[in-house]
Enzyme design. Sequence first.
Site, PDB file in Angstrom:
ATOM      1  N   PHE A 128     -15.193  44.739  -3.073  1.00  0.00           N
ATOM      2  CA  PHE A 128     -16.034  43.442  -4.280  1.00  0.00           C
ATOM      3  C   PHE A 128     -14.416  43.530  -5.380  1.00  0.00           C
ATOM      4  CE2 PHE A 128     -18.089  42.596  -8.151  1.00  0.00           C
ATOM      5  CZ  PHE A 128     -19.142  41.790  -7.666  1.00  0.00           C
ATOM      6  N   HIS A 163     -22.160  23.818   3.484  1.00  0.00           N
ATOM      7  CA  HIS A 163     -22.600  25.289   2.742  1.00  0.00           C
ATOM      8  C   HIS A 163     -22.052  25.188   2.037  1.00  0.00           C
ATOM      9  CE1 HIS A 163     -24.689  26.888   6.300  1.00  0.00           C
ATOM     10  NE2 HIS A 163     -23.743  25.972   7.180  1.00  0.00           N
ATOM     11  N   GLY A 181       0.685  -1.318   0.506  1.00  0.00           N
ATOM     12  CA  GLY A 181       0.319  -0.077  -0.080  1.00  0.00           C
ATOM     13  C   GLY A 181       0.811   1.573  -0.260  1.00  0.00           C
ATOM     14  N   LYS A 182       1.935   0.802  -0.836  1.00  0.00           N
ATOM     15  CA  LYS A 182       3.258   2.434  -0.093  1.00  0.00           C
ATOM     16  C   LYS A 182       2.796   3.544  -1.186  1.00  0.00           C
ATOM     17  CE  LYS A 182       6.939   0.437  -1.800  1.00  0.00           C
ATOM     18  NZ  LYS A 182       5.970  -1.082  -1.349  1.00  0.00           N
ATOM     19  N   ILE A 216      -3.207  -7.022  -4.087  1.00  0.00           N
ATOM     20  CA  ILE A 216      -2.580  -7.498  -5.079  1.00  0.00           C
ATOM     21  C   ILE A 216      -3.579  -7.770  -5.668  1.00  0.00           C
ATOM     22  CG2 ILE A 216      -2.136  -9.539  -6.362  1.00  0.00           C
ATOM     23  CD1 ILE A 216      -0.047 -10.345  -4.569  1.00  0.00           C
ATOM     24  N   THR A 232      10.750   1.213  -3.625  1.00  0.00           N
ATOM     25  CA  THR A 232      10.679  -0.350  -2.002  1.00  0.00           C
ATOM     26  C   THR A 232      11.551   0.421  -0.902  1.00  0.00           C
ATOM     27  OG1 THR A 232      12.191  -1.081  -3.505  1.00  0.00           O
ATOM     28  CG2 THR A 232       9.335  -2.032  -3.571  1.00  0.00           C
ATOM     29  N   TYR A 282     -24.994  39.985  -3.626  1.00  0.00           N
ATOM     30  CA  TYR A 282     -23.927  40.530  -4.055  1.00  0.00           C
ATOM     31  C   TYR A 282     -23.567  41.474  -5.045  1.00  0.00           C
ATOM     32  CZ  TYR A 282     -21.835  35.948  -3.483  1.00  0.00           C
ATOM     33  OH  TYR A 282     -21.892  34.804  -2.940  1.00  0.00           O
ATOM     34  N   ARG A 310       7.945 -12.266  -7.759  1.00  0.00           N
ATOM     35  CA  ARG A 310       8.047 -10.525  -7.811  1.00  0.00           C
ATOM     36  C   ARG A 310       8.724 -10.445  -5.883  1.00  0.00           C
ATOM     37  NH1 ARG A 310       5.950  -4.861  -9.405  1.00  0.00           N
ATOM     38  NH2 ARG A 310       5.766  -6.087 -11.526  1.00  0.00           N
ATOM     39  N   ARG A 355     -29.759  26.316   9.267  1.00  0.00           N
ATOM     40  CA  ARG A 355     -30.273  25.281   7.696  1.00  0.00           C
ATOM     41  C   ARG A 355     -29.756  24.456   7.845  1.00  0.00           C
ATOM     42  NH1 ARG A 355     -27.371  29.950   7.405  1.00  0.00           N
ATOM     43  NH2 ARG A 355     -25.238  29.950   5.779  1.00  0.00           N
ATOM     44  N   TYR A 362     -11.092  32.039   2.120  1.00  0.00           N
ATOM     45  CA  TYR A 362     -10.707  30.719   1.856  1.00  0.00           C
ATOM     46  C   TYR A 362      -9.683  30.391   2.128  1.00  0.00           C
ATOM     47  CZ  TYR A 362     -15.012  30.439  -1.053  1.00  0.00           C
ATOM     48  OH  TYR A 362     -16.122  29.315  -1.714  1.00  0.00           O
ATOM     49  N   ASN A 403     -31.049  32.763   0.681  1.00  0.00           N
ATOM     50  CA  ASN A 403     -30.814  31.865  -0.250  1.00  0.00           C
ATOM     51  C   ASN A 403     -31.996  32.862  -1.295  1.00  0.00           C
ATOM     52  OD1 ASN A 403     -30.064  28.704   0.412  1.00  0.00           O
ATOM     53  ND2 ASN A 403     -28.687  30.759   0.012  1.00  0.00           N
ATOM     54  N   GLU A 422     -20.703  28.118   7.193  1.00  0.00           N
ATOM     55  CA  GLU A 422     -20.230  29.012   6.225  1.00  0.00           C
ATOM     56  C   GLU A 422     -19.088  29.744   6.521  1.00  0.00           C
ATOM     57  OE1 GLU A 422     -19.509  28.771   3.801  1.00  0.00           O
ATOM     58  OE2 GLU A 422     -20.913  28.972   2.153  1.00  0.00           O
ATOM     59  N   ARG A 461     -25.271  20.366   0.701  1.00  0.00           N
ATOM     60  CA  ARG A 461     -25.898  21.683   1.464  1.00  0.00           C
ATOM     61  C   ARG A 461     -26.826  21.729   1.516  1.00  0.00           C
ATOM     62  NH1 ARG A 461     -25.022  26.137  -3.337  1.00  0.00           N
ATOM     63  NH2 ARG A 461     -25.804  27.966  -2.051  1.00  0.00           N
ATOM     64  N   HIS A 462     -26.869  22.494   2.617  1.00  0.00           N
ATOM     65  CA  HIS A 462     -28.434  22.569   3.065  1.00  0.00           C
ATOM     66  C   HIS A 462     -29.444  22.400   2.400  1.00  0.00           C
ATOM     67  CE1 HIS A 462     -27.863  27.131   2.169  1.00  0.00           C
ATOM     68  NE2 HIS A 462     -26.871  26.771   2.984  1.00  0.00           N
TER      69      HIS A 462
HETATM   70  O1  F6P Z   1     -24.767  32.022  -1.189  1.00  0.00           O
HETATM   71  C1  F6P Z   1     -24.981  31.505   0.090  1.00  0.00           C
HETATM   72  C2  F6P Z   1     -23.120  31.318   0.531  1.00  0.00           C
HETATM   73  O2  F6P Z   1     -23.508  30.324   1.196  1.00  0.00           O
HETATM   74  C3  F6P Z   1     -23.044  32.067   1.007  1.00  0.00           C
HETATM   75  O3  F6P Z   1     -23.211  32.517   2.259  1.00  0.00           O
HETATM   76  C4  F6P Z   1     -21.761  32.160   1.010  1.00  0.00           C
HETATM   77  O4  F6P Z   1     -21.204  33.681   1.493  1.00  0.00           O
HETATM   78  C5  F6P Z   1     -21.871  31.790   0.077  1.00  0.00           C
HETATM   79  O5  F6P Z   1     -22.634  31.681  -0.468  1.00  0.00           O
HETATM   80  C6  F6P Z   1     -19.868  31.467  -0.534  1.00  0.00           C
HETATM   81  O6  F6P Z   1     -20.123  31.685  -2.458  1.00  0.00           O
HETATM   82  P1  F6P Z   1     -18.819  32.298  -2.451  1.00  0.00           P
HETATM   83  O7  F6P Z   1     -17.889  32.554  -1.896  1.00  0.00           O
HETATM   84  O8  F6P Z   1     -18.368  32.065  -4.132  1.00  0.00           O
HETATM   85  O9  F6P Z   1     -19.809  33.513  -2.414  1.00  0.00           O
END
Ligand code: F6P
Length: 425
Positions: free
Chosen positions: A322, A366, A28-29, A145, A107, A311, A170, A280, A340, A236, A300, A229-230
């Site tokens: 933005f 989320h 499994g290496k 194997i 190996t 947005y 082998r 949610r 992120y 939303n 989230e 997702r919820h």
């Molecule tokens: O729109 C739903 C959601 O979960 C938001 O609460 C969150 O900010 C967003 O999606 C994350 O997605 P993105 O990174 O594309 O803005």
Amino acid sequence: MPVRPSEFIRLASRPRLVLVMCGLPARGKTHIALRISRYLSWLGYRTRHFNVGTYRRTRLGSQKRHEFFDPRNPEAREARRDVAMAALSDLCDWFREGGEVGIYDATNSVRSRRDAVRARCENEGLAVVFIESICEDEALVAANIRQTKLHMPDYAGMDPDAAVADFRARIAHYASVYEPVAKDEGAYIKLIDAGRELLAHQIQGYVPSRLVSFLMNLHLVPRSIYMTRHGQSEFNKQRKIGGDSPLSPQGEEFSARLRDYMIAEVPSNELMVWTSTLQRTIHTAARIERPTTEWRELDEIDAGECDGMTYEEIQTRMPREFTARTEDKFGYRYPRGESYRDILRRLDRVIVEVERERSPVLIVGHQAVLRALYAYFMDKPTRDCPFLEIPLHTVFKLTPTPYGCDEERIVLGPIIAKGESVTLP
Ligand code: F6P
């Protein structure tokens, strides 16, 4: 040009680490190497896997029978040593281009070979940790194997029983000269029977220590991980981000469909359900009536001062924010909120726990957190994770395989009309 203090910290803390896989064939290496590579890449380290078997097949042809691996065959031994050293040279070159963790997958089953590998790495200023996989359980070797070796190009078109017999011959060649990694060889991690036992020797530093905890939790028990997702929330529908709003009627409908689907998929009581701490996700999972854990780590992405806005509102009221997010969606951090990159860090614990879990797990999360988890399981570059598509009312069924993960997407609906879900304009 002088190095600024912040850069110095970044450079100084960059690892230069070679993980040298060791062990007989069919232990499994490669599976372990790929799991490590996926995990460390996801954590943000520049990681690369160098598989000597692939070099051998490319340079010497793939259809080699067991005689080629006989240590009493001097020509073949020379040829195998040459390809091993070619892979090692490429690994060293890659470090000169900024690599951080190289996984040298062969190996490396005798002391003299390991000494040569270590000397070459240390000469390049690279730290070495040996990762030795030992299988005392014959059934594990037999399964490996059958599952992986018979599908190698080496045995394409060959009768499966003849292929198994050749592969076992082998293994016997390697076993005749095998020398386990010894204490005086420096740092090592020994994994016995795919995680039943783990020995760590002279392990120091952040990355090797993270690896020990990761490897301690790996197992080979087959099971699936379900992620969704919820159901659609009131926010939303209003195209607002963040918040802690309840489910819309369509979201409730999804919750009922999710329950029916999951109960049919995992009729026994073994399903574990994980949600975030936001209502949610909790309400979406509530009908399933299985042991449920709420994780703050699964909340989230925190939109900070933008929480509760659409947005379009962000674009009008905070145009600079933005634009900054559009230019670097991965690294951008909302004012008093998260990026992120931040959520990847907080999800590390969830990854280790999900690897540890032997039962099927349903994660109700989320958009942003599921993008990050999906990137881990499907080995996607983390920089791409803000753009992965994780639609509402869809279950992702991910099933780990020896060398990756199978994916199935189950659209449960109800289908959300355009304009009734939030996506980046
Ligand atoms: O729109 C739903 C959601 O979960 C938001 O609460 C969150 O900010 C967003 O999606 C994350 O997605 P993105 O990174 O594309 O803005």
